[in-house]
Enzyme design. Sequence first.
Site, PDB file in Angstrom:
ATOM      1  N   LYS A 264       5.155  41.231  29.836  1.00 31.79           N
ATOM      2  CA  LYS A 264       5.818  40.809  31.067  1.00 31.79           C
ATOM      3  C   LYS A 264       5.426  41.785  32.166  1.00 31.79           C
ATOM      4  O   LYS A 264       5.689  42.977  32.070  1.00 31.79           O
ATOM      5  CB  LYS A 264       7.344  40.799  30.883  1.00 31.79           C
ATOM      6  CG  LYS A 264       8.132  40.660  32.198  1.00 31.79           C
ATOM      7  CD  LYS A 264       9.657  40.638  31.999  1.00 31.79           C
ATOM      8  CE  LYS A 264      10.415  40.684  33.336  1.00 31.79           C
ATOM      9  NZ  LYS A 264      11.879  40.660  33.190  1.00 31.79           N
ATOM     10  N   ASP A 269      11.258  43.010  40.558  1.00 28.33           N
ATOM     11  CA  ASP A 269      12.202  41.926  40.276  1.00 28.33           C
ATOM     12  C   ASP A 269      13.439  42.080  41.163  1.00 28.33           C
ATOM     13  O   ASP A 269      14.364  42.818  40.838  1.00 28.33           O
ATOM     14  CB  ASP A 269      12.594  41.961  38.792  1.00 28.33           C
ATOM     15  CG  ASP A 269      13.582  40.854  38.437  1.00 28.33           C
ATOM     16  OD1 ASP A 269      13.763  39.928  39.268  1.00 28.33           O
ATOM     17  OD2 ASP A 269      14.152  40.912  37.332  1.00 28.33           O
ATOM     18  N   LYS A 276      19.723  40.322  43.006  1.00 28.26           N
ATOM     19  CA  LYS A 276      20.454  41.378  42.305  1.00 28.26           C
ATOM     20  C   LYS A 276      21.273  42.186  43.305  1.00 28.26           C
ATOM     21  O   LYS A 276      20.919  42.273  44.475  1.00 28.26           O
ATOM     22  CB  LYS A 276      19.459  42.332  41.630  1.00 28.26           C
ATOM     23  CG  LYS A 276      18.724  41.757  40.446  1.00 28.26           C
ATOM     24  CD  LYS A 276      17.767  42.794  39.868  1.00 28.26           C
ATOM     25  CE  LYS A 276      17.016  42.250  38.665  1.00 28.26           C
ATOM     26  NZ  LYS A 276      17.880  41.958  37.512  1.00 28.26           N
ATOM     27  N   ASP A 287       9.767  46.694  36.098  1.00 23.11           N
ATOM     28  CA  ASP A 287       9.924  45.463  35.323  1.00 23.11           C
ATOM     29  C   ASP A 287       8.593  44.936  34.796  1.00 23.11           C
ATOM     30  O   ASP A 287       8.513  43.813  34.309  1.00 23.11           O
ATOM     31  CB  ASP A 287      10.639  44.406  36.184  1.00 23.11           C
ATOM     32  CG  ASP A 287      11.421  43.402  35.354  1.00 23.11           C
ATOM     33  OD1 ASP A 287      11.707  43.705  34.174  1.00 23.11           O
ATOM     34  OD2 ASP A 287      11.746  42.319  35.881  1.00 23.11           O
ATOM     35  N   ASP A 346      16.912  34.955  38.450  1.00 28.76           N
ATOM     36  CA  ASP A 346      16.764  36.320  37.942  1.00 28.76           C
ATOM     37  C   ASP A 346      16.381  36.336  36.463  1.00 28.76           C
ATOM     38  O   ASP A 346      16.056  37.391  35.911  1.00 28.76           O
ATOM     39  CB  ASP A 346      18.060  37.100  38.185  1.00 28.76           C
ATOM     40  CG  ASP A 346      17.866  38.596  38.063  1.00 28.76           C
ATOM     41  OD1 ASP A 346      16.694  39.045  38.007  1.00 28.76           O
ATOM     42  OD2 ASP A 346      18.884  39.317  38.027  1.00 28.76           O
ATOM     43  N   GLU A 348      13.668  35.527  35.064  1.00 30.04           N
ATOM     44  CA  GLU A 348      12.293  35.125  35.396  1.00 30.04           C
ATOM     45  C   GLU A 348      11.275  35.548  34.349  1.00 30.04           C
ATOM     46  O   GLU A 348      10.232  34.921  34.215  1.00 30.04           O
ATOM     47  CB  GLU A 348      11.915  35.711  36.766  1.00 30.04           C
ATOM     48  CG  GLU A 348      11.397  37.152  36.769  1.00 30.04           C
ATOM     49  CD  GLU A 348      12.422  38.180  36.304  1.00 30.04           C
ATOM     50  OE1 GLU A 348      13.624  37.877  36.312  1.00 30.04           O
ATOM     51  OE2 GLU A 348      12.011  39.292  35.912  1.00 30.04           O
ATOM     52  N   ARG A 350      11.207  35.431  31.116  1.00 31.11           N
ATOM     53  CA  ARG A 350      10.965  34.431  30.069  1.00 31.11           C
ATOM     54  C   ARG A 350      10.096  33.287  30.594  1.00 31.11           C
ATOM     55  O   ARG A 350       9.343  32.673  29.830  1.00 31.11           O
ATOM     56  CB  ARG A 350      12.307  33.930  29.522  1.00 31.11           C
ATOM     57  CG  ARG A 350      13.165  33.227  30.538  1.00 31.11           C
ATOM     58  CD  ARG A 350      14.635  33.189  30.121  1.00 31.11           C
ATOM     59  NE  ARG A 350      15.297  34.496  30.306  1.00 31.11           N
ATOM     60  CZ  ARG A 350      16.588  34.709  30.039  1.00 31.11           C
ATOM     61  NH1 ARG A 350      17.345  33.738  29.568  1.00 31.11           N
ATOM     62  NH2 ARG A 350      17.097  35.908  30.242  1.00 31.11           N
TER      63      ARG A 350
END
Length: 498
Positions: A264, A269, A276, A287, A346, A348, A350
Amino acid sequence: MASAVRFAFGPFAARRDVLILFCAENLKFGSAGRRIIARMGETFRRAAAADHFTGKNGSSLDVVAPVNLDVPRLVVVGTGKGDALTSRDLVKLGGVAMGKLPKAATAATIFAEFGSGALKAGQVADLALGARLRGYAFDLYKTKRKDDEERAPKKIELNFACSNPRSAEKAWSGRAAIADGVVLARDLVNEPGNVLYPGEFARRTSALGKLGVNVEVLDVAAMRKLGMGALLGVGQGSTHEARLVVMRWNGGKRGGDPVAFIGKGVCFDSGGLSIKPAQNMEDMKGDMAGAACVVGLIHALAARKAKVNAVGAIGLVENMPDGKAQRPGDIVKTMSGQTIEIINTDAEGRLVLADVLHYVNKRFKPKFMINLATLTGAIIVALGQEYAGLFCNDDKLAERLIKAGEAVGERVWRMPLGPEYDKMIDSKFADMKNTGGRSGGAITAAQLLQRFVEKTPWAHLDIAGTGMGSPQSDINRSWASGWGVRLLERLVEDHYER
Ligand code: BES
Ligand code: MN
Ligand code: ZN
């Protein structure tokens, strides 16, 4: 950052620089160390007694200007009871030794022997690995330095005194490849989002070409052609365009099925429209720790010319809110043909991995796929920062990962998967939704990934807790840990080289 530590390997002989010895419980030295200590007469025992130093594992004694020795400082590091010291212990002791060097030192000699005798070549290399990792600091953007900060050695020479310097040096060349991979991963994770966006990440990955790695960079148009609607949906709210980077190291049997690692790579993010809270949002520059680990691993494998065919694939995006950003309620179509309803923008990671996992599976038919992702806050609630979450559809692969993790000190804890959890991401409008509610949040995230791997042996490592913000340890003082490089490198070395 490039290391300023130079490693050299020579015979047992004290030089005129800082001297580091090891001793077991009850001040038990090896023979070379004993000869040195004898020169100090009674003063060594007095110094040890004054400091209550007995040689406990990880403890140390500092003697400045030791009498009758031609060195400015003697540091003794305790190894404890242990004759059963593992590779993980050795790496840690190397880190302890490095941490004991005074700021001003420009050279040190480390006697590579324990109370039980001189170390083997691989053990000397493990000490050096620990020293290298401890010496890492990310100070690229510091233009001033406070006096009390542990310095990244500007230039320092570490001389390892050992019984077979030539074979130690050879063992070190393999460990140095691993150390470089960890350092590369840490550098990538530490970089801020304004510097390391998808395009720049892809450029830096392309540098692996120098090691003989084949690197392909797919841009948005190429991914659109492949139908990667989930990955592209995440990136569409950012002015920095998404990239997919595929690395191939072919050191194994020609044409043999590869092992595959997927990361990933969310360079920042923000949460997207499901934005967030401000608190700690700056941490979301990390991230992309999963992707950084994959790049570090492929670097390590290529640099030590591992006899394996390995694929690394990283999905690079930035998750931002703007007029083009994806909305809650949107439905995206993945490359596999399955559709996903976006409940929370959020969740994201996956979405990115869904497309990359499917792509790698179809294109490479790998022996196994292992993905790494800072995927959920829920895994931190469950496991803290000590273990990464392991989700796996194959008991043998899970067992091997657990063993490799124990061996190197990057530990994984197996978590459940199952149809009861899978149901939780069924959607009213699409094949699935991208969140499953608050309970079991790390598990439902893993279930979504599993819908894109079919029968291929697969493991998902949720490294949200281990990849960054790590507590300081004997082998890491930096925010980024480089977690996973040593684990996966060990897995490959132990089981998948020809
Ligand atoms: N990148 C985060 C997970 C994360 C949190 C990593 C803290 C490292 C530290 C991920 O994209 C995320 O936001 N996950 C959400 C999922 C939720 C919306 C279902 C989370 O964990 O809160
Ligand atoms: Mn997120
Ligand atoms: Zn994320």
